[in-house]
Motif scaffolding. Structure first.
Motif, PDB file in Angstrom:
ATOM      1  N   PRO A  84      45.652  36.888  48.456  1.00  0.00           N
ATOM      2  CA  PRO A  84      46.461  37.716  47.554  1.00  0.00           C
ATOM      3  C   PRO A  84      46.669  37.088  46.183  1.00  0.00           C
ATOM      4  N   VAL A  85      46.828  35.773  46.145  1.00  0.00           N
ATOM      5  CA  VAL A  85      47.024  35.076  44.871  1.00  0.00           C
ATOM      6  C   VAL A  85      45.759  35.167  44.021  1.00  0.00           C
ATOM      7  N   LEU A  86      44.617  35.012  44.660  1.00  0.00           N
ATOM      8  CA  LEU A  86      43.348  35.137  43.948  1.00  0.00           C
ATOM      9  C   LEU A  86      43.180  36.557  43.396  1.00  0.00           C
ATOM     10  N   ALA A  87      43.579  37.538  44.185  1.00  0.00           N
ATOM     11  CA  ALA A  87      43.365  38.940  43.821  1.00  0.00           C
ATOM     12  C   ALA A  87      44.270  39.412  42.690  1.00  0.00           C
ATOM     13  N   ASP A  88      45.417  38.748  42.487  1.00  0.00           N
ATOM     14  CA  ASP A  88      46.292  39.171  41.385  1.00  0.00           C
ATOM     15  C   ASP A  88      46.367  38.142  40.259  1.00  0.00           C
ATOM     16  N   GLY A  89      45.409  37.220  40.241  1.00  0.00           N
ATOM     17  CA  GLY A  89      45.339  36.260  39.147  1.00  0.00           C
ATOM     18  C   GLY A  89      46.457  35.241  39.137  1.00  0.00           C
ATOM     19  N   GLY A  90      47.055  34.996  40.298  1.00  0.00           N
ATOM     20  CA  GLY A  90      48.116  34.005  40.392  1.00  0.00           C
ATOM     21  C   GLY A  90      49.516  34.565  40.219  1.00  0.00           C
ATOM     22  N   ASN A  91      49.641  35.864  40.007  1.00  0.00           N
ATOM     23  CA  ASN A  91      50.963  36.441  39.768  1.00  0.00           C
ATOM     24  C   ASN A  91      51.867  36.353  40.990  1.00  0.00           C
ATOM     25  N   SER A  92      51.283  36.288  42.201  1.00  0.00           N
ATOM     26  CA  SER A  92      52.091  36.174  43.413  1.00  0.00           C
ATOM     27  C   SER A  92      52.190  34.736  43.908  1.00  0.00           C
TER      28      SER A  92
END
Length: 304
Positions: A142-150
């Protein structure tokens, strides 16, 4: 039973990924669309300082910056790249790969020790240029998929790197296979939810070596024990990792940061090929011991 990734075996006919909307018919793909990135939470000049690429052991090469370690593993069926440094580091990594005599487009698999911005920042760009398949431990997807936003520590201010969706999810003791290489994933959570080390065997003309690329479980000041809203099991995960890592058996070891395994004490630019410079078991044990002491201290502060 380990779930082998033979079903995902990559060949020279890797399928085109879901970037078709941004591709053109020329040999050089169109750039990724512009995206406003959030400021990085910290930056060190050594992270972008150039460092000459070199052969570490067998078919494993160092292609990262002075401190952000990136590893190229070559095979007859294409190559594997572990870690990509900060956003924008794709240019340097490409230069390093080509300086070693390899083709950038032959990168067929992308892996990462963990999904912090300083290790996956150029994943999207390199995947876009090479069409490589990207695999990540499930906890960091999930972190990879949102560019670190999560990201449980640094997130909440928008993407810090270009988001990229994994082609496959990895779990503890999965095996990534390509061209005779078998890379075993060791899930070592805490630093991130999906933090992972990799262990595999390589050969040169003289020896076979069991190689560990260790994700050192450093504990950042922002991490709170026993848990945080976005990572309630962080203390439990660190406890597991710090119990597991001292038991690993290997011949040579490397890490996500050059400073973690004293690269610059063991290799200077122009030095001859010398894999045994990295056989430093005592150094590994000392690094893990330091993290165990930090963990014990932080746990004690939490419970008192």
């Amino acid at each position: 039973m380990a779930r082998f990734l033979g079903l995902f075996k990559v060949s020279l006919t890797v399928a085109i990924l879901s970037l078709a909307a941004f591709q053109c018919q020329s040999q050089k793909p169109a750039p990724l669309p512009n995206l406003q990135l959030a400021p990085l939470p910290n930056f060190q000049p050594e992270w972008v300082q150039d460092f000459p690429p070199f052969r570490l052991v067998g078919n494993v090469y160092y292609v990262g910056s002075y401190d952000l370690a990136c590893y190229l593993i070559t095979t007859p069926a294409g190559n594997i790249l572990i870690n990509t440094g900060l956003p924008g580091s794709d240019t340097m990594i490409r230069k390093h790969i080509e300086a070693l005599g390899f083709k950038f487009k032959d990168v067929k698999i992308l892996l990462a020790t963990h999904a912090h911005f300083d290790h996956v920042g150029a994943m999207a760009a390199i995947q876009h240029q090479t069409k490589a398949k990207l695999f990540i431990e499930a906890g960091d997807a999930p972190v990879l998929a949102d560019g670190g936003n999560s990201d449980f520590l640094f997130g909440g201010k928008g993407p810090m790197f270009y988001p990229v969706k994994a082609d496959g999810l990895l779990h503890d003791h999965d095996t990534v296979r390509l061209g005779g290489m078998e890379i075993v994933v060791l899930h070592h959570p805490g630093h991130t939810k999906g933090a992972s080390s990799f262990i595999f065997t390589v050969h040169d003309d003289q020896h076979s070596y069991r190689v560990l690329i260790a994700n050192i479980p450093s504990i950042l000041d922002q991490t709170k024990f026993p848990g945080m809203p976005a990572y309630p099991n962080v203390m439990k995960d660190y406890s597991y990792t710090l119990d597991t890592m001292p038991k690993l058996k290997f011949d040579l070891w490397f890490a996500s940061h050059a400073g973690q395994f004293d690269l610059h004490k063991k290799h200077q630019p122009g030095d001859p090929y010398n894999p045994m410079a990295f056989s430093d078991r005592a150094g590994y044990d000392a690094v893990i011991s330091d993290q165990q002491k930090t963990f014990s201290k932080r746990v004690s502060e939490t419970t008192n």
